[in-house]
Scaffold this motif. Sequence first.
Motif, PDB file in Angstrom:
ATOM      1  N   GLU B 319       0.853  -1.198   0.000  1.00  0.00           N
ATOM      2  CA  GLU B 319       0.000   0.000   0.000  1.00  0.00           C
ATOM      3  C   GLU B 319       0.887   1.245   0.000  1.00  0.00           C
ATOM      4  O   GLU B 319       0.655   2.203   0.726  1.00  0.00           O
ATOM      5  CB  GLU B 319      -0.949  -0.012   1.204  1.00  0.00           C
ATOM      6  CG  GLU B 319      -2.002  -1.107   1.151  1.00  0.00           C
ATOM      7  CD  GLU B 319      -3.001  -0.961  -0.007  1.00  0.00           C
ATOM      8  OE1 GLU B 319      -3.022   0.102  -0.659  1.00  0.00           O
ATOM      9  OE2 GLU B 319      -3.751  -1.934  -0.273  1.00  0.00           O
ATOM     10  N   GLN B 320       1.914   1.194  -0.787  1.00  0.00           N
ATOM     11  CA  GLN B 320       2.900   2.266  -0.851  1.00  0.00           C
ATOM     12  C   GLN B 320       3.205   2.554  -2.320  1.00  0.00           C
ATOM     13  O   GLN B 320       3.093   1.649  -3.165  1.00  0.00           O
ATOM     14  CB  GLN B 320       4.176   1.753  -0.181  1.00  0.00           C
ATOM     15  CG  GLN B 320       4.975   2.799   0.519  1.00  0.00           C
ATOM     16  CD  GLN B 320       6.165   2.168   1.250  1.00  0.00           C
ATOM     17  OE1 GLN B 320       6.835   1.302   0.704  1.00  0.00           O
ATOM     18  NE2 GLN B 320       6.407   2.622   2.459  1.00  0.00           N
ATOM     19  N   ASP B 321       3.612   3.800  -2.614  1.00  0.00           N
ATOM     20  CA  ASP B 321       4.031   4.102  -3.981  1.00  0.00           C
ATOM     21  C   ASP B 321       5.249   3.265  -4.340  1.00  0.00           C
ATOM     22  O   ASP B 321       6.106   2.986  -3.497  1.00  0.00           O
ATOM     23  CB  ASP B 321       4.437   5.582  -4.106  1.00  0.00           C
ATOM     24  CG  ASP B 321       3.241   6.515  -3.983  1.00  0.00           C
ATOM     25  OD1 ASP B 321       2.097   6.030  -4.133  1.00  0.00           O
ATOM     26  OD2 ASP B 321       3.464   7.711  -3.733  1.00  0.00           O
ATOM     27  N   ALA B 945     -11.702  -3.624  -8.241  1.00  0.00           N
ATOM     28  CA  ALA B 945     -11.563  -2.392  -9.024  1.00  0.00           C
ATOM     29  C   ALA B 945     -10.905  -1.299  -8.189  1.00  0.00           C
ATOM     30  O   ALA B 945     -10.015  -0.573  -8.659  1.00  0.00           O
ATOM     31  CB  ALA B 945     -12.930  -1.948  -9.538  1.00  0.00           C
ATOM     32  N   GLN B 946     -11.317  -1.219  -6.924  1.00  0.00           N
ATOM     33  CA  GLN B 946     -10.718  -0.208  -6.031  1.00  0.00           C
ATOM     34  C   GLN B 946      -9.234  -0.501  -5.797  1.00  0.00           C
ATOM     35  O   GLN B 946      -8.391   0.399  -5.835  1.00  0.00           O
ATOM     36  CB  GLN B 946     -11.455  -0.193  -4.693  1.00  0.00           C
ATOM     37  CG  GLN B 946     -12.847   0.417  -4.774  1.00  0.00           C
ATOM     38  CD  GLN B 946     -13.614   0.235  -3.474  1.00  0.00           C
ATOM     39  OE1 GLN B 946     -13.086  -0.236  -2.468  1.00  0.00           O
ATOM     40  NE2 GLN B 946     -14.900   0.599  -3.516  1.00  0.00           N
ATOM     41  N   PHE B 947      -8.942  -1.773  -5.550  1.00  0.00           N
ATOM     42  CA  PHE B 947      -7.550  -2.174  -5.305  1.00  0.00           C
ATOM     43  C   PHE B 947      -6.687  -1.861  -6.528  1.00  0.00           C
ATOM     44  O   PHE B 947      -5.580  -1.315  -6.414  1.00  0.00           O
ATOM     45  CB  PHE B 947      -7.509  -3.679  -4.982  1.00  0.00           C
ATOM     46  CG  PHE B 947      -6.120  -4.237  -4.795  1.00  0.00           C
ATOM     47  CD1 PHE B 947      -5.352  -3.870  -3.700  1.00  0.00           C
ATOM     48  CD2 PHE B 947      -5.594  -5.132  -5.707  1.00  0.00           C
ATOM     49  CE1 PHE B 947      -4.068  -4.392  -3.530  1.00  0.00           C
ATOM     50  CE2 PHE B 947      -4.318  -5.659  -5.541  1.00  0.00           C
ATOM     51  CZ  PHE B 947      -3.553  -5.283  -4.450  1.00  0.00           C
ATOM     52  N   SER B 948      -7.218  -2.166  -7.696  1.00  0.00           N
ATOM     53  CA  SER B 948      -6.461  -1.914  -8.928  1.00  0.00           C
ATOM     54  C   SER B 948      -6.227  -0.421  -9.141  1.00  0.00           C
ATOM     55  O   SER B 948      -5.166  -0.004  -9.598  1.00  0.00           O
ATOM     56  CB  SER B 948      -7.203  -2.498 -10.133  1.00  0.00           C
ATOM     57  OG  SER B 948      -7.107  -3.891 -10.105  1.00  0.00           O
ATOM     58  N   GLN B 949      -7.237   0.365  -8.809  1.00  0.00           N
ATOM     59  CA  GLN B 949      -7.075   1.830  -8.944  1.00  0.00           C
ATOM     60  C   GLN B 949      -5.972   2.336  -8.018  1.00  0.00           C
ATOM     61  O   GLN B 949      -5.158   3.171  -8.389  1.00  0.00           O
ATOM     62  CB  GLN B 949      -8.397   2.538  -8.626  1.00  0.00           C
ATOM     63  CG  GLN B 949      -9.389   2.498  -9.774  1.00  0.00           C
ATOM     64  CD  GLN B 949     -10.781   2.964  -9.354  1.00  0.00           C
ATOM     65  OE1 GLN B 949     -10.972   3.511  -8.270  1.00  0.00           O
ATOM     66  NE2 GLN B 949     -11.749   2.721 -10.220  1.00  0.00           N
ATOM     67  N   ARG B 950      -5.955   1.809  -6.801  1.00  0.00           N
ATOM     68  CA  ARG B 950      -4.897   2.219  -5.855  1.00  0.00           C
ATOM     69  C   ARG B 950      -3.531   1.819  -6.388  1.00  0.00           C
ATOM     70  O   ARG B 950      -2.576   2.592  -6.347  1.00  0.00           O
ATOM     71  CB  ARG B 950      -5.116   1.564  -4.489  1.00  0.00           C
ATOM     72  CG  ARG B 950      -6.215   2.165  -3.654  1.00  0.00           C
ATOM     73  CD  ARG B 950      -6.031   1.897  -2.165  1.00  0.00           C
ATOM     74  NE  ARG B 950      -5.790   0.522  -1.804  1.00  0.00           N
ATOM     75  CZ  ARG B 950      -6.731  -0.408  -1.663  1.00  0.00           C
ATOM     76  NH1 ARG B 950      -7.997  -0.101  -1.887  1.00  0.00           N
ATOM     77  NH2 ARG B 950      -6.404  -1.644  -1.304  1.00  0.00           N
ATOM     78  N   GLN B 951      -3.455   0.598  -6.911  1.00  0.00           N
ATOM     79  CA  GLN B 951      -2.166   0.123  -7.420  1.00  0.00           C
ATOM     80  C   GLN B 951      -1.715   0.937  -8.637  1.00  0.00           C
ATOM     81  O   GLN B 951      -0.527   1.202  -8.821  1.00  0.00           O
ATOM     82  CB  GLN B 951      -2.254  -1.368  -7.771  1.00  0.00           C
ATOM     83  CG  GLN B 951      -2.394  -2.275  -6.553  1.00  0.00           C
ATOM     84  CD  GLN B 951      -1.214  -2.177  -5.598  1.00  0.00           C
ATOM     85  OE1 GLN B 951      -0.067  -2.043  -6.026  1.00  0.00           O
ATOM     86  NE2 GLN B 951      -1.489  -2.214  -4.299  1.00  0.00           N
ATOM     87  N   ALA B 952      -2.684   1.341  -9.444  1.00  0.00           N
ATOM     88  CA  ALA B 952      -2.348   2.184 -10.598  1.00  0.00           C
ATOM     89  C   ALA B 952      -1.785   3.522 -10.129  1.00  0.00           C
ATOM     90  O   ALA B 952      -0.846   4.072 -10.715  1.00  0.00           O
ATOM     91  CB  ALA B 952      -3.578   2.391 -11.468  1.00  0.00           C
TER      92      ALA B 952
END
Lengths: 75, 966
Positions: B319-321, B945-952
């Motif tokens: 959960e980090q850049d 979808a939310q998880f993927s958006q965060r990862q993007a």
Amino acid sequence: MSDDRLKYVVDMANQIALNLLHGKEQQQCVTEISHHINRFWAPSMRAQLAEAASNDNYQLEDMVILALKKIKNDQ
Amino acid sequence: MITYYDPKTEPAVNQSADLSKDLGTPPSKSTVQVSVQIDGVDIVVPEGTSVLRAAAIADINIPKLCASDNLEAFGSCRLCAVEIEGMRGMPASCTTPVREGMKVQTQNPKIATLRRNVMELYISDHPLDCLTCPANGDCELQDMAGAVGLREVRYGFEGKNHLDGATDSSNPYFSFDDSKCIACSRCVRACEEVQGTFALTVEGRGFDSRISTGQDNNFLESDCVSCGACVQACPTATLTEKSVIDNGQPDHSIITTCAYCGVGCSFRADMQGDKVIRMVPDKNGKANQGHSCVKGRFAFGYATHQDRITSPMIRDNIEQDWREVSWEEALAFAAKRLTDIQEEHGRNSIGAITSSRCTNEETYLVQKLVRAVFQNNNVDTCARVCHSPTGYGLKATLNESAGTQTFESVMQADVVLIIGANPTDAHPVFGSLLKRRLRQGAKLVVADPRSIDLIDSPHTKAQHHLKLRPGTNVALINALAHVIVDEGLEDVDFIQSRCDDASFQQWYKHIQDQRHSPENTMEITGVEAAELRAAARLYASANNGAIYYGLGVTEHSQGSSSVMAIANLAMVTGNIGREGVGVNPLRGQNNVQGSCDMGSFPHELPGYRHVSDESTRNLFEQEWQVSLDCEPGLRIPNMFEAAIHGDFKGLYCQGEDIAQSDPNTQHVQKALSSMKCIIVQDIFLNETAKYAHVFLPGSSFMEKNGTFTNAERRISRVRKLMPALAGKEDWQVTVALAKVLGYEMNYEHPSEIMDEIARLTPTFSGVSYDRLDQLGSIQWPCNEKTPLGTPIMHTEDFVGEKGKFAITEYVATPEKANKHFPLLLTTGRILSQYNVGAQTRRTANQVWHDEDVLEIHPNDAEDRGINDGDWVGIASRAGTTALRALISQRVQPGVVYTTFHHPLSGANVVTTDNSDWATNCPEYKVTAVQATKVDEPSQWQAEYAQFSQRQAKYLKNKNGGEVAKT
């Protein structure tokens, strides 16, 4: 050791036994099960199976119990 | 005198024969030789050879337009006219077979005039825009105009013509320019004879003859499967790749091997500098013989897609850049984490997963890293989730973990039995070859719960479709064997001479039991007894019966039993050890066979030798200068279990997307989230990489040297077309990681890795890059006994032993339909997409399949009020997802079907943890589900979808706004 983990190896071992116990004498069946577990299972999984065998909460097939004894005797 | 050389009768020489020259018509198979004289040159060729071909063999090149040696002679262009002593007129040499003593003249003023007149007519109705034409420099019409010396067109261009013909640009990869068409019908015949789709036709007569996709469709809407055979066949610019139109003609070519399915097609990469302009199937390629499918031919743009990640990245938690770093920093970060984990949690707390998409050399190095550097055997490959039962089942019965034939062998088969495979979608080039054999009269039996295209396609019809219930393969195959034994159809001589008697007697007694009869298994399989008996008789009574199978066999709780039952079937009928027969696993990915050969399984060193075998271990220990663990390691599902329970903490995952491709996605996600260090090496930030701490950028097959081994055991070279975009080839990354971990792997080139493999692996001892370059490809075993390789296995014995029959009792899967989950879901693939879609979703192939759908029978749809296109919730014991409905009679009532090419589909959210009893290969093919009409995505899909958006976002922030380090 969690119950899920032991159940996982118990289910796997019972499935192996169900597929190997047909059309053979008991001795051949036990040999094939023990051979399969020795050949394809990591030692940690074999240890878990042995642990499950000593615990009444898990329903191991008779052939698996015999195979485990054979594995122990062969060591 | 020139003697005809038939490659098929002289394989030793043929291995390096160049088949690139177009000899005009196909070879004759006659064994009778005839002598002819062409332009004074004496030549001996097989009876039935065309004059055109005989001349070409003698390097007398007769002009031609409508002829090609991959198509039957047609005789329409008349350009190949010749004079033959004793014959009237000037016959077409392509349709005229040679006769003993025939004297042919291919050049004289009369013939030259005729040819010029023919060309004049063609050119009078052809745009004279050669300088701006995309085919300029690669146009047979242009070449022939030159060859016949055309200097004028007396008819002018004012009359009726086709010069205003329209261009159909609907296909994303090629266009059809009707104004340039000379109606030679090569495209139509290629579609029929090579591809077997019959999508094209010649419409109209005489002057009005035009090539048509039928029913006023354009190419995109037609039955065309975009294999490219028509484009390749076209002698003008009518059918041209858009990449050539956009970029111009290539200036050089490199032969390489396709990185899609297990057919392993050889391709000629046509290049400009280091840019691939087009991929053209290689006529010398022995797996594909000059044919291709839409994926290999056209869908290669992913390699340079903007989504490629070309710099290493690291982060402390998921959960980090991401932080872009140098190779050195990334590798040091990875090494420290792995070392720390082993120090804290023990030697066995880390492992690796290799991929069948990677080369042999790469997978070999990953297993070497695990065994020599990690000091355990926790290495597995994605073959675990597809063909691991093949490795187990064929080793147990035929004594070798591999298919027995060449693809070409199917051309000798009289009856083909396909079980759980869909070749026209998943192995399209083999599918085309098979269809060609079926058009020649071979019979077909298909065992599949779903109606695949082969069952009823143009000019091919299956004699029997055994539409079994999902999960009942073993009962069905046992029933086939029972009929064979019951009706005395077994091959007694083969069994007595080639098979182990004790195992046969035990199996014979077992299979004779009436519980295996079709009448008794009908309740289990759903297949009518009479139909099954007829299919068994057809297979058993064939001169040559061949079995082909796919993931519909292996991906079951009894996958290994099914493979062994198939081997039993082949042995009991003597269908093994020669052309036209055999047991043929159709491998899913390009290098499934190779990754297994290379020792990627946790219990085996390269060459399928068990880790407990001391002499084998000693061999590797001496070469690698380490001591090796003699106990098997964890398989992929075992790694997940151990991770969830805190014993497995670090994973190096090369080229495999376990988060999307493995079953029970929630379980996999939980396992991945439990680890302290996940290192993903890939060309894209795939689903697994969203759980990773280290991302090491991979190289596509275009950026490296290596080898792939296809489903025929054929080892073929992968050749570097362009520099690695990330600066390192995949094998170099593994070498670098080993070095940081304190172990030197000293290779300058992948050829040295293959040399090491050959030193250590008896079945590969004769393989080297030099020999591969010399022979084109090699089917292992290749050693002192078989220096040119082994096209057909088990011709005399089963690797020094007798074939062993295995008892395969049907044991029902624990996955049962009930009132809560009344339907059985089964999964498969579609032609245009490939596996998890990471590659093909990044190409124009999306136009054919941009989402996975749920096929549902009209009865089941009606019961649930579901219409075509409705969103349908699919719930199983494992989870819930939602897909659009496609109402289809392909599936039987009670069965639903989907593909798994798109991550958001969540097909594996519903598949369960059930797996093959022997190998843990997941049971993707049987999941009890309920389907209900819904109006929104499932909770998993929303969360994903939310998880993927965060990862993007974490990826977007990878530089914190700074320029990337290099």
